[in-house]
Scaffold this motif. Structure first.
Motif, PDB file in Angstrom:
ATOM      1  N   MET A 243      34.083  48.297  46.668  1.00 14.19           N
ATOM      2  CA  MET A 243      33.719  47.185  45.811  1.00 14.19           C
ATOM      3  C   MET A 243      34.762  46.087  45.911  1.00 14.19           C
ATOM      4  SD  MET A 243      30.917  48.099  44.305  1.00 14.19           S
ATOM      5  CE  MET A 243      30.804  46.965  42.945  1.00 14.19           C
ATOM      6  N   ASN A 244      34.390  44.908  45.461  1.00 12.96           N
ATOM      7  CA  ASN A 244      35.325  43.812  45.421  1.00 12.96           C
ATOM      8  C   ASN A 244      36.370  44.104  44.358  1.00 12.96           C
ATOM      9  OD1 ASN A 244      36.536  41.265  44.659  1.00 12.96           O
ATOM     10  ND2 ASN A 244      34.961  40.336  45.953  1.00 12.96           N
ATOM     11  N   ASN A 245      37.637  44.085  44.714  1.00 10.20           N
ATOM     12  CA  ASN A 245      38.687  44.490  43.797  1.00 10.20           C
ATOM     13  C   ASN A 245      39.489  43.327  43.250  1.00 10.20           C
ATOM     14  OD1 ASN A 245      38.104  47.189  44.014  1.00 10.20           O
ATOM     15  ND2 ASN A 245      39.440  47.496  45.767  1.00 10.20           N
ATOM     16  N   ARG A 246      38.878  42.144  43.194  1.00 12.87           N
ATOM     17  CA  ARG A 246      39.612  41.002  42.699  1.00 12.87           C
ATOM     18  C   ARG A 246      39.909  41.121  41.211  1.00 12.87           C
ATOM     19  NH1 ARG A 246      36.231  35.925  44.333  1.00 12.87           N
ATOM     20  NH2 ARG A 246      34.544  37.385  43.864  1.00 12.87           N
ATOM     21  N   HIS A 247      39.119  41.881  40.492  1.00 11.63           N
ATOM     22  CA  HIS A 247      39.344  42.044  39.060  1.00 11.63           C
ATOM     23  C   HIS A 247      40.314  43.207  38.870  1.00 11.63           C
ATOM     24  CE1 HIS A 247      36.045  39.309  38.483  1.00 11.63           C
ATOM     25  NE2 HIS A 247      35.331  40.055  39.307  1.00 11.63           N
TER      26      HIS A 247
ATOM     27  N   LEU B  89      29.917  54.843  41.720  1.00  9.50           N
ATOM     28  CA  LEU B  89      30.150  53.525  41.133  1.00  9.50           C
ATOM     29  C   LEU B  89      30.857  53.641  39.792  1.00  9.50           C
ATOM     30  CD1 LEU B  89      26.575  51.984  41.640  1.00  9.50           C
ATOM     31  CD2 LEU B  89      28.504  51.864  43.214  1.00  9.50           C
ATOM     32  N   GLY B  90      31.605  52.610  39.451  1.00 12.31           N
ATOM     33  CA  GLY B  90      32.299  52.583  38.163  1.00 12.31           C
ATOM     34  C   GLY B  90      33.507  51.672  38.229  1.00 12.31           C
ATOM     35  N   ASP B  91      34.353  51.756  37.215  1.00  9.26           N
ATOM     36  CA  ASP B  91      35.548  50.920  37.164  1.00  9.26           C
ATOM     37  C   ASP B  91      36.759  51.677  37.700  1.00  9.26           C
ATOM     38  OD1 ASP B  91      36.011  52.727  35.115  1.00  9.26           O
ATOM     39  OD2 ASP B  91      35.763  51.267  33.506  1.00  9.26           O
ATOM     40  N   SER B  92      37.953  51.244  37.318  1.00  4.99           N
ATOM     41  CA  SER B  92      39.161  51.884  37.847  1.00  4.99           C
ATOM     42  C   SER B  92      39.342  53.305  37.329  1.00  4.99           C
ATOM     43  CB  SER B  92      40.400  51.052  37.505  1.00  4.99           C
ATOM     44  OG  SER B  92      40.546  50.900  36.104  1.00  4.99           O
ATOM     45  N   ILE B  93      38.701  53.641  36.211  1.00 10.28           N
ATOM     46  CA  ILE B  93      38.741  55.027  35.730  1.00 10.28           C
ATOM     47  C   ILE B  93      37.986  55.916  36.703  1.00 10.28           C
ATOM     48  CG2 ILE B  93      38.092  56.583  33.854  1.00 10.28           C
ATOM     49  CD1 ILE B  93      38.356  54.215  31.944  1.00 10.28           C
ATOM     50  N   ALA B  94      36.827  55.454  37.114  1.00  5.37           N
ATOM     51  CA  ALA B  94      36.070  56.182  38.145  1.00  5.37           C
ATOM     52  C   ALA B  94      36.856  56.216  39.447  1.00  5.37           C
ATOM     53  CB  ALA B  94      34.714  55.517  38.362  1.00  5.37           C
ATOM     54  N   GLY B  95      37.596  55.133  39.713  1.00  4.85           N
ATOM     55  CA  GLY B  95      38.412  55.073  40.930  1.00  4.85           C
ATOM     56  C   GLY B  95      39.492  56.136  40.953  1.00  4.85           C
ATOM     57  N   ALA B  96      40.081  56.418  39.788  1.00  2.00           N
ATOM     58  CA  ALA B  96      41.124  57.442  39.720  1.00  2.00           C
ATOM     59  C   ALA B  96      40.547  58.845  39.872  1.00  2.00           C
ATOM     60  CB  ALA B  96      41.883  57.334  38.394  1.00  2.00           C
ATOM     61  N   GLN B  97      39.259  58.998  39.624  1.00  2.00           N
ATOM     62  CA  GLN B  97      38.607  60.290  39.804  1.00  2.00           C
ATOM     63  C   GLN B  97      38.097  60.469  41.237  1.00  2.00           C
ATOM     64  OE1 GLN B  97      35.618  59.641  36.855  1.00  2.00           O
ATOM     65  NE2 GLN B  97      36.887  60.330  35.144  1.00  2.00           N
ATOM     66  N   ALA B  98      37.937  59.354  41.927  1.00  2.00           N
ATOM     67  CA  ALA B  98      37.289  59.370  43.238  1.00  2.00           C
ATOM     68  C   ALA B  98      37.981  60.213  44.306  1.00  2.00           C
ATOM     69  CB  ALA B  98      37.112  57.940  43.752  1.00  2.00           C
TER      70      ALA B  98
ATOM     71  N   LYS C  47      30.724  58.238  49.251  1.00  2.00           N
ATOM     72  CA  LYS C  47      31.288  56.899  49.406  1.00  2.00           C
ATOM     73  C   LYS C  47      31.741  56.411  48.038  1.00  2.00           C
ATOM     74  CE  LYS C  47      30.284  52.110  50.821  1.00  2.00           C
ATOM     75  NZ  LYS C  47      31.534  51.962  51.594  1.00  2.00           N
ATOM     76  N   ASP C  48      33.010  56.045  47.946  1.00  2.00           N
ATOM     77  CA  ASP C  48      33.557  55.508  46.707  1.00  2.00           C
ATOM     78  C   ASP C  48      33.386  53.998  46.702  1.00  2.00           C
ATOM     79  OD1 ASP C  48      35.004  54.863  44.431  1.00  2.00           O
ATOM     80  OD2 ASP C  48      36.952  55.014  45.442  1.00  2.00           O
ATOM     81  N   SER C  49      32.585  53.502  45.773  1.00  2.00           N
ATOM     82  CA  SER C  49      32.387  52.062  45.650  1.00  2.00           C
ATOM     83  C   SER C  49      32.775  51.597  44.250  1.00  2.00           C
ATOM     84  CB  SER C  49      30.933  51.686  45.952  1.00  2.00           C
ATOM     85  OG  SER C  49      30.836  50.338  46.331  1.00  2.00           O
ATOM     86  N   SER C  50      33.723  52.309  43.643  1.00  2.00           N
ATOM     87  CA  SER C  50      34.227  51.907  42.333  1.00  2.00           C
ATOM     88  C   SER C  50      35.092  50.661  42.478  1.00  2.00           C
ATOM     89  CB  SER C  50      35.041  53.043  41.703  1.00  2.00           C
ATOM     90  OG  SER C  50      36.157  53.363  42.522  1.00  2.00           O
ATOM     91  N   SER C  51      35.383  50.016  41.372  1.00  2.00           N
ATOM     92  CA  SER C  51      36.101  48.748  41.407  1.00  2.00           C
ATOM     93  C   SER C  51      37.257  48.744  40.420  1.00  2.00           C
ATOM     94  CB  SER C  51      35.148  47.593  41.077  1.00  2.00           C
ATOM     95  OG  SER C  51      35.829  46.365  40.993  1.00  2.00           O
ATOM     96  N   ASN C  52      38.394  48.271  40.859  1.00  2.00           N
ATOM     97  CA  ASN C  52      39.543  48.129  39.965  1.00  2.00           C
ATOM     98  C   ASN C  52      39.343  46.925  39.051  1.00  2.00           C
ATOM     99  OD1 ASN C  52      40.964  50.290  41.055  1.00  2.00           O
ATOM    100  ND2 ASN C  52      41.951  49.016  42.601  1.00  2.00           N
ATOM    101  N   GLY C  53      39.281  47.185  37.752  1.00  2.00           N
ATOM    102  CA  GLY C  53      39.153  46.102  36.796  1.00  2.00           C
ATOM    103  C   GLY C  53      37.767  45.518  36.704  1.00  2.00           C
ATOM    104  N   GLY C  54      36.739  46.274  37.010  1.00  2.00           N
ATOM    105  CA  GLY C  54      35.377  45.745  36.942  1.00  2.00           C
ATOM    106  C   GLY C  54      34.366  46.849  37.080  1.00  2.00           C
TER     107      GLY C  54
ATOM    108  N   HIS D  24      43.430  56.096  32.302  1.00  2.00           N
ATOM    109  CA  HIS D  24      43.047  56.732  33.562  1.00  2.00           C
ATOM    110  C   HIS D  24      43.462  58.201  33.563  1.00  2.00           C
ATOM    111  CE1 HIS D  24      43.482  52.389  34.275  1.00  2.00           C
ATOM    112  NE2 HIS D  24      42.488  52.546  35.132  1.00  2.00           N
ATOM    113  N   ASN D  25      43.248  58.883  34.671  1.00  2.00           N
ATOM    114  CA  ASN D  25      43.710  60.257  34.776  1.00  2.00           C
ATOM    115  C   ASN D  25      44.637  60.431  35.970  1.00  2.00           C
ATOM    116  OD1 ASN D  25      40.514  60.612  35.962  1.00  2.00           O
ATOM    117  ND2 ASN D  25      42.174  61.244  37.305  1.00  2.00           N
ATOM    118  N   CYS D  26      45.392  61.501  35.927  1.00  2.00           N
ATOM    119  CA  CYS D  26      46.234  61.873  37.070  1.00  2.00           C
ATOM    120  C   CYS D  26      45.477  62.914  37.897  1.00  2.00           C
ATOM    121  CB  CYS D  26      47.571  62.412  36.577  1.00  2.00           C
ATOM    122  SG  CYS D  26      48.623  61.153  35.801  1.00  2.00           S
ATOM    123  N   GLN D  27      46.172  63.552  38.832  1.00  2.00           N
ATOM    124  CA  GLN D  27      45.521  64.472  39.762  1.00  2.00           C
ATOM    125  C   GLN D  27      44.842  65.643  39.065  1.00  2.00           C
ATOM    126  OE1 GLN D  27      48.667  63.295  39.959  1.00  2.00           O
ATOM    127  NE2 GLN D  27      49.367  63.066  42.076  1.00  2.00           N
TER     128      GLN D  27
END
Length: 273
Positions: free
Chosen positions: A1-5, A61-70, A85-92, A224-227
């Motif tokens: 995903m676009n990570n501008r946010h 799909l999801g935000d940075s929380i989903a990204g930390a789980q990806a 395929k991880d298409s989550s987005s940081n800050g969006g 967010h979560n850790c490992q």
């Protein structure tokens, strides 16, 4: 995903008292149950487990929380013979347009990227974890989730909504707390009326409802979560999705201590190395 946010900067506390990534995930491997029923499919020679994917391809799909789980989720699904395929987005990452400038901009980008991902990846499952930006009225939330179901159906895929973990409500989120609480309910309602085209997975059974509780496994930022948390979620999600998509989840010890634990996003969150 676009990570501008980008996610708002935070100051993680020292991880000196946290378990190391390897130790934490090793503990997970000892405490969680491995794979379920056996089937025909890809043989894992390391432990004799058999996994079946039935051609499943998961777009996440999801935000940075989903990204930390990806990272963990990708490892668990791939070990189970599922493409990911991880298409989550940081800050969006939201698909909900609340009418506010920020969600209108983010949701437009999310929908555009989703179209590209469907064309290039051709998922059989479009999994969307409700984001911290899913603001708006319940009607706006339901409309966005219904659009996701319709989009998935047109692509020959199933929509799977996942409720988010409990998070620390700070000044940024305070004004949207009520909307954040109604979003999972709206997603569950849409899935329940979809006639099987969509499903809703309630992650409260993993995290509970209190972000400060040990069970919630939040990172130092409370969001967010850790490992360890990522691995716990990945194990649960893969098991639940396997029941729906007819594949057998791989045993935790086939993926829990792989290279994903060193993903740089965990160090940025102040997680243990």
């Amino acid at each position: 995903m676009n990570n501008r946010h980008k996610s708002r900067p935070r100051s993680p506390r020292s991880p000196r008292h946290a378990l190391s990534a390897v130790t934490a995930v090793a503990v997970l491997g000892l405490t969680l149950v491995g794979c379920g029923e056996e089937g025909t499919g890809t043989r894992d020679e390391r432990n004799g487990n058999t996994t079946t994917s039935a051609g499943t391809k998961v777009l996440w799909l999801g935000d940075s929380i989903a990204g930390a789980q990806a990272p963990a989720l990708g490892a668990a699904l791939k070990a189970s013979g599922v493409e990911f395929k991880d298409s989550s987005s940081n800050g969006g990452g939201t698909i909900v347009d609340s009418g506010e400038k920020i969600t209108r901009m983010i949701s437009n980008e999310t929908w555009k990227q989703l179209g590209k991902d469907i064309e290039s990846f051709r998922p059989t499952v479009i999994a969307y974890q409700v984001t911290t930006y899913d603001w708006g009225s319940q009607d706006q939330q339901r409309a966005a989730y219904q659009k996701a179901v319709d989009t998935a159906e047109e692509a020959g895929a199933k929509a799977v909504f996942v409720s988010p973990p409990p998070i620390k409500i700070d000044g940024f989120y305070r004004q949207h707390e009520r909307q954040m609480r109604t979003a999972p309910k709206a997603a569950a309602e849409v899935a329940g009326k979809s006639g099987g085209a969509a499903a809703f997975l309630d992650a409260q059974q993993v995290w509970g409802t209190d972000a400060s509780a040990k069970k919630a496994q939040r990172a130092p930022d409370g969001i967010h979560n850790c490992q360890q948390g990522a691995a716990t979620f990945a194990k649960w999600f893969t098991d639940e999705l396997g029941k729906q998509e007819s594949f057998t989840a791989a045993s935790v010890d086939t993926w829990a201590q792989e290279s994903w634990t060193g993903d740089e996003r965990y160090s940025k969150l102040g997680c243990a190395d």
